[in-house]
Design an enzyme around this catalytic site. Structure first.
Site, PDB file in Angstrom:
ATOM      1  N   GLN A  78      15.723  37.040   9.690  1.00 60.27           N
ATOM      2  CA  GLN A  78      14.986  35.897   9.140  1.00 60.27           C
ATOM      3  C   GLN A  78      13.567  36.323   8.786  1.00 60.27           C
ATOM      4  O   GLN A  78      12.621  36.019   9.515  1.00 60.27           O
ATOM      5  CB  GLN A  78      14.976  34.777  10.190  1.00 60.27           C
ATOM      6  CG  GLN A  78      14.448  33.463   9.706  1.00 60.27           C
ATOM      7  CD  GLN A  78      15.450  32.724   8.856  1.00 60.27           C
ATOM      8  OE1 GLN A  78      16.622  32.689   9.181  1.00 60.27           O
ATOM      9  NE2 GLN A  78      14.991  32.141   7.787  1.00 60.27           N
ATOM     10  N   PHE A  79      13.408  37.029   7.659  1.00 58.18           N
ATOM     11  CA  PHE A  79      12.078  37.507   7.272  1.00 58.18           C
ATOM     12  C   PHE A  79      11.097  36.360   7.049  1.00 58.18           C
ATOM     13  O   PHE A  79       9.883  36.536   7.156  1.00 58.18           O
ATOM     14  CB  PHE A  79      12.155  38.409   6.034  1.00 58.18           C
ATOM     15  CG  PHE A  79      12.340  37.673   4.734  1.00 58.18           C
ATOM     16  CD1 PHE A  79      11.235  37.328   3.972  1.00 58.18           C
ATOM     17  CD2 PHE A  79      13.605  37.340   4.276  1.00 58.18           C
ATOM     18  CE1 PHE A  79      11.395  36.650   2.775  1.00 58.18           C
ATOM     19  CE2 PHE A  79      13.771  36.672   3.087  1.00 58.18           C
ATOM     20  CZ  PHE A  79      12.662  36.321   2.320  1.00 58.18           C
ATOM     21  N   THR A  80      11.602  35.165   6.785  1.00 56.77           N
ATOM     22  CA  THR A  80      10.715  34.032   6.510  1.00 56.77           C
ATOM     23  C   THR A  80       9.899  33.605   7.734  1.00 56.77           C
ATOM     24  O   THR A  80       8.960  32.819   7.592  1.00 56.77           O
ATOM     25  CB  THR A  80      11.503  32.830   5.962  1.00 56.77           C
ATOM     26  OG1 THR A  80      12.490  32.433   6.905  1.00 56.77           O
ATOM     27  CG2 THR A  80      12.179  33.182   4.636  1.00 56.77           C
TER      28      THR A  80
END
Length: 151
Positions: A78-80
């Site tokens: 989940q790079f966000t």
């Protein structure tokens, strides 16, 4: 590294219409990797998460861990989690690790979870995924290795 950990009754991840990973009771872990993260960060975060006592005991107190309840883990990249939302309305994701490091640290985290006795179900780095969960409690925690690594 940053993680959002949710205690779940069940969770699953679907990729291209097929279930890729599925668990019953346990933790849904959304995992973000930063540009300075290392194996040491991954190990510290995995040890902390897998040892959390956030399941209810027979008295209704949050006092049991994954091993006490026979729980499992589902880990989703989940790079966000590294979004910068301070300016404008469009988040800036430049604070996340690049794909090469991000994938390497994600795989390292998965391997450490397995080494610690919790072989994770997981998503696929960079894939478009649909994640479903039945939150239990709800109990949701945010952990950041910048805080965990402070002395």
């Amino acid at each position: 590294m940053r993680a959002v950990v949710t205690r779940v009754s069940s969770a699953s991840v679907t990729i291209d219409g097929a279930v890729h990973g599925k668990i019953g009771p346990g933790f849904l872990i959304l995992l973000g990797v930063g540009p300075d993260d290392t194996e040491q960060h991954a190990r510290k975060l995995a040890e902390k998460i897998l040892g959390l006592r956030i399941f209810e005991d027979e008295d209704g107190k949050i006092n049991r861990d994954l091993s006490d309840v026979g729980g499992s883990v589902l880990v989703i990249s989940q790079f966000t989690l590294f979004a910068d939302c301070r300016k404008g309305r469009r988040p800036n994701f430049m604070g996340a690790a690049g794909p090469e490091l991000g994938n390497a640290m994600y795989e390292t985290f998965l391997a450490i979870c397995a080494e610690l006795g919790y072989p994770p179900q997981h998503g696929e780095f960079g894939a478009c995924m649909q994640v479903e969960s039945v939150n239990d409690g709800p109990v949701t925690l945010i952990l950041d290795t910048d805080e965990l690594m402070k002395k």
